[in-house]
Scaffold this motif. Structure first.
Motif, PDB file in Angstrom:
ATOM      1  N   ARG A  15       1.788  -1.695  -0.125  1.00  0.00           N
ATOM      2  CA  ARG A  15       1.707  -2.629   1.016  1.00  0.00           C
ATOM      3  C   ARG A  15       2.759  -3.715   0.864  1.00  0.00           C
ATOM      4  NH1 ARG A  15       1.314  -7.304   2.269  1.00  0.00           N
ATOM      5  NH2 ARG A  15       0.996  -7.855   0.084  1.00  0.00           N
ATOM      6  N   ARG A  16       3.543  -3.910   1.877  1.00  0.00           N
ATOM      7  CA  ARG A  16       4.510  -4.996   1.909  1.00  0.00           C
ATOM      8  C   ARG A  16       4.396  -5.704   3.248  1.00  0.00           C
ATOM      9  NH1 ARG A  16       8.876  -5.505  -1.157  1.00  0.00           N
ATOM     10  NH2 ARG A  16       8.512  -7.644  -0.469  1.00  0.00           N
ATOM     11  N   SER A  17       4.825  -6.949   3.285  1.00  0.00           N
ATOM     12  CA  SER A  17       4.900  -7.623   4.573  1.00  0.00           C
ATOM     13  C   SER A  17       6.156  -7.115   5.257  1.00  0.00           C
ATOM     14  CB  SER A  17       4.971  -9.136   4.358  1.00  0.00           C
ATOM     15  OG  SER A  17       3.746  -9.592   3.851  1.00  0.00           O
ATOM     16  N   ARG A  19       8.866  -6.928   8.201  1.00  0.00           N
ATOM     17  CA  ARG A  19       9.418  -7.868   9.199  1.00  0.00           C
ATOM     18  C   ARG A  19      10.111  -7.150  10.353  1.00  0.00           C
ATOM     19  NH1 ARG A  19       8.840 -10.637   4.311  1.00  0.00           N
ATOM     20  NH2 ARG A  19       7.419 -12.364   4.704  1.00  0.00           N
ATOM     21  N   GLN A  72       9.604 -14.485  15.677  1.00  0.00           N
ATOM     22  CA  GLN A  72       9.782 -13.723  14.436  1.00  0.00           C
ATOM     23  C   GLN A  72       9.924 -12.231  14.737  1.00  0.00           C
ATOM     24  OE1 GLN A  72       7.269 -14.544  11.002  1.00  0.00           O
ATOM     25  NE2 GLN A  72       6.180 -16.095  12.156  1.00  0.00           N
ATOM     26  N   CYS A 190       2.115  -7.246   8.872  1.00  0.00           N
ATOM     27  CA  CYS A 190       2.637  -8.509   8.325  1.00  0.00           C
ATOM     28  C   CYS A 190       1.692  -9.626   8.752  1.00  0.00           C
ATOM     29  CB  CYS A 190       4.043  -8.805   8.838  1.00  0.00           C
ATOM     30  SG  CYS A 190       4.727 -10.326   8.113  1.00  0.00           S
ATOM     31  N   PRO A 191       1.088 -10.325   7.775  1.00  0.00           N
ATOM     32  CA  PRO A 191       0.243 -11.469   8.148  1.00  0.00           C
ATOM     33  C   PRO A 191       1.150 -12.644   8.508  1.00  0.00           C
ATOM     34  CG  PRO A 191       0.353 -11.274   5.750  1.00  0.00           C
ATOM     35  CD  PRO A 191       1.203 -10.168   6.314  1.00  0.00           C
ATOM     36  N   MET A 192       0.777 -13.388   9.541  1.00  0.00           N
ATOM     37  CA  MET A 192       1.641 -14.515   9.958  1.00  0.00           C
ATOM     38  C   MET A 192       0.821 -15.768  10.256  1.00  0.00           C
ATOM     39  SD  MET A 192       4.243 -12.647  12.598  1.00  0.00           S
ATOM     40  CE  MET A 192       2.927 -11.829  13.478  1.00  0.00           C
ATOM     41  N   GLU A 193       1.299 -16.877   9.711  1.00  0.00           N
ATOM     42  CA  GLU A 193       0.724 -18.162  10.126  1.00  0.00           C
ATOM     43  C   GLU A 193       1.782 -18.999  10.829  1.00  0.00           C
ATOM     44  OE1 GLU A 193      -0.847 -20.020   6.614  1.00  0.00           O
ATOM     45  OE2 GLU A 193       1.068 -19.897   5.561  1.00  0.00           O
ATOM     46  N   GLY A 194       2.968 -18.422  10.978  1.00  0.00           N
ATOM     47  CA  GLY A 194       4.031 -19.124  11.696  1.00  0.00           C
ATOM     48  C   GLY A 194       3.914 -18.875  13.187  1.00  0.00           C
ATOM     49  N   MET A 214      -4.958 -16.210  11.167  1.00  0.00           N
ATOM     50  CA  MET A 214      -3.615 -15.644  11.087  1.00  0.00           C
ATOM     51  C   MET A 214      -3.482 -14.562  12.159  1.00  0.00           C
ATOM     52  SD  MET A 214      -3.794 -13.371   7.580  1.00  0.00           S
ATOM     53  CE  MET A 214      -4.987 -14.318   6.630  1.00  0.00           C
ATOM     54  N   ARG A 230      10.080  -7.027  -4.047  1.00  0.00           N
ATOM     55  CA  ARG A 230       8.864  -7.802  -4.253  1.00  0.00           C
ATOM     56  C   ARG A 230       8.973  -8.586  -5.559  1.00  0.00           C
ATOM     57  NH1 ARG A 230       3.256  -4.776  -3.704  1.00  0.00           N
ATOM     58  NH2 ARG A 230       2.555  -6.125  -2.008  1.00  0.00           N
ATOM     59  N   ARG A 232       6.800 -11.523  -8.102  1.00  0.00           N
ATOM     60  CA  ARG A 232       5.618 -12.339  -8.366  1.00  0.00           C
ATOM     61  C   ARG A 232       5.858 -13.100  -9.664  1.00  0.00           C
ATOM     62  NH1 ARG A 232       4.484 -11.055  -3.717  1.00  0.00           N
ATOM     63  NH2 ARG A 232       2.491 -10.176  -3.020  1.00  0.00           N
TER      64      ARG A 232
END
Ligand code: FMN
Length: 242
Positions: A15-17, A19, A72, A190-194, A214, A230, A232
């Protein structure tokens, strides 16, 4: 041979965000529906389920929401978007549903365990969730908890803003279940809070007291849809043994 442990590990690893999603593909919207049904099984505070999941499917609404998500790419190229929403104002009906469920489960029993379980939804939950507009009730609870906490362990997060955090925690867990379920069916997210929360709420027709945790965009990752490797921080910087 793959077992459930390696399958789960592979899901989390892959899993990746994303874009940028592929365009003009067959996107199976039913997968979103199924994944949201799994998301409703996520753990949530007191099983109050003070969440809603708003699917943005039509092209017109997706375009409008993408603008609200600050243009975005993750939103602009998505095949569908899902807003994870918290609904604090539904606390009364949810407490009643839980109390009714307990009454049914205990089937007329009146022992201490049954009474305690009912008291939780009929007394404690209303005490914690009942908030006035300015949060004065919450300040009262905070003082109450401070004094009780002098003598014995006491939950300290009882103010109106603490309750907001509590609801967003549960909604975030649902979002994670959703993203994992989508991944399991071969789709990306992709989770977004923008985003502009005021405009987003207006577009979705949400009441003033609702809040968006979100917005998760969904699609099939484009070849150049992941912007960087990725990374971390080291495990020893975040995992501690006591
Ligand atoms: C609450 C939350 C909000 C996020 N908001 C955005 C966002 O607005 N736009 C975006 O491109 N990524 C957003 N992300 C994705 C993170 O940037 C991403 O999860 C992080 O960089 C780690 O990358 P990975 O998800 O590929 O492992 C958000 C993630 C979370 C959990």
């Amino acid at each position: 041979m793959s077992n459930s442990k390696t399958v789960f590990s592979e899901l989390i690893q892959s899993r990746r965000s994303v874009r940028k999603y592929e365009q003009n593909i067959e996107f199976d919207h039913q997968v979103v529906g199924r994944s949201l049904e799994l998301a409703t099984l996520s753990p949530n505070s007191s099983n109050m389920q003070l969440w809603e999941f708003h699917r943005i499917i039509s092209e017109d609404k997706r375009e409008q929401l993408a603008e609200i998500c600050m243009g975005q790419n993750a939103a602009k190229t998505a095949s569908e978007l899902v807003a994870f929403v918290v609904t604090p104002y539904k606390w009364k009906s949810r407490a009643e549903i839980n109390a009714a469920h307990i009454r049914q489960a205990f089937d007329g029993r009146e022992d201490a365990t049954a009474k305690r379980a009912l008291k939780y939804y009929e007394k404690l939950i209303p005490f914690i969730y009942n908030n006035d507009r300015f949060g004065f009730f919450g300040i009262g609870r905070k003082i109450f908890s401070y004094f009780l906490g002098q003598r014995k362990p006491m939950v300290r997060e009882v103010s109106k803003s603490d309750i907001r955090v509590c609801l967003h925690k549960s909604s975030s867990l649902a979002a994670m279940t959703f993203m994992t379920a989508m991944q399991a069916e071969g789709y990306d997210t992709c989770p977004m809070e923008g985003f502009d929360s005021q405009r987003a709420k207006k577009l979705l027709g949400l009441p003033k007291q609702a809040e968006i945790t979100m917005i998760v965009s969904c699609g099939k990752r484009a070849a150049d849809g992941i912007y960087s490797d990725r990374h971390r921080v080291a495990h020893q910087d975040v995992i501690f043994n006591h």
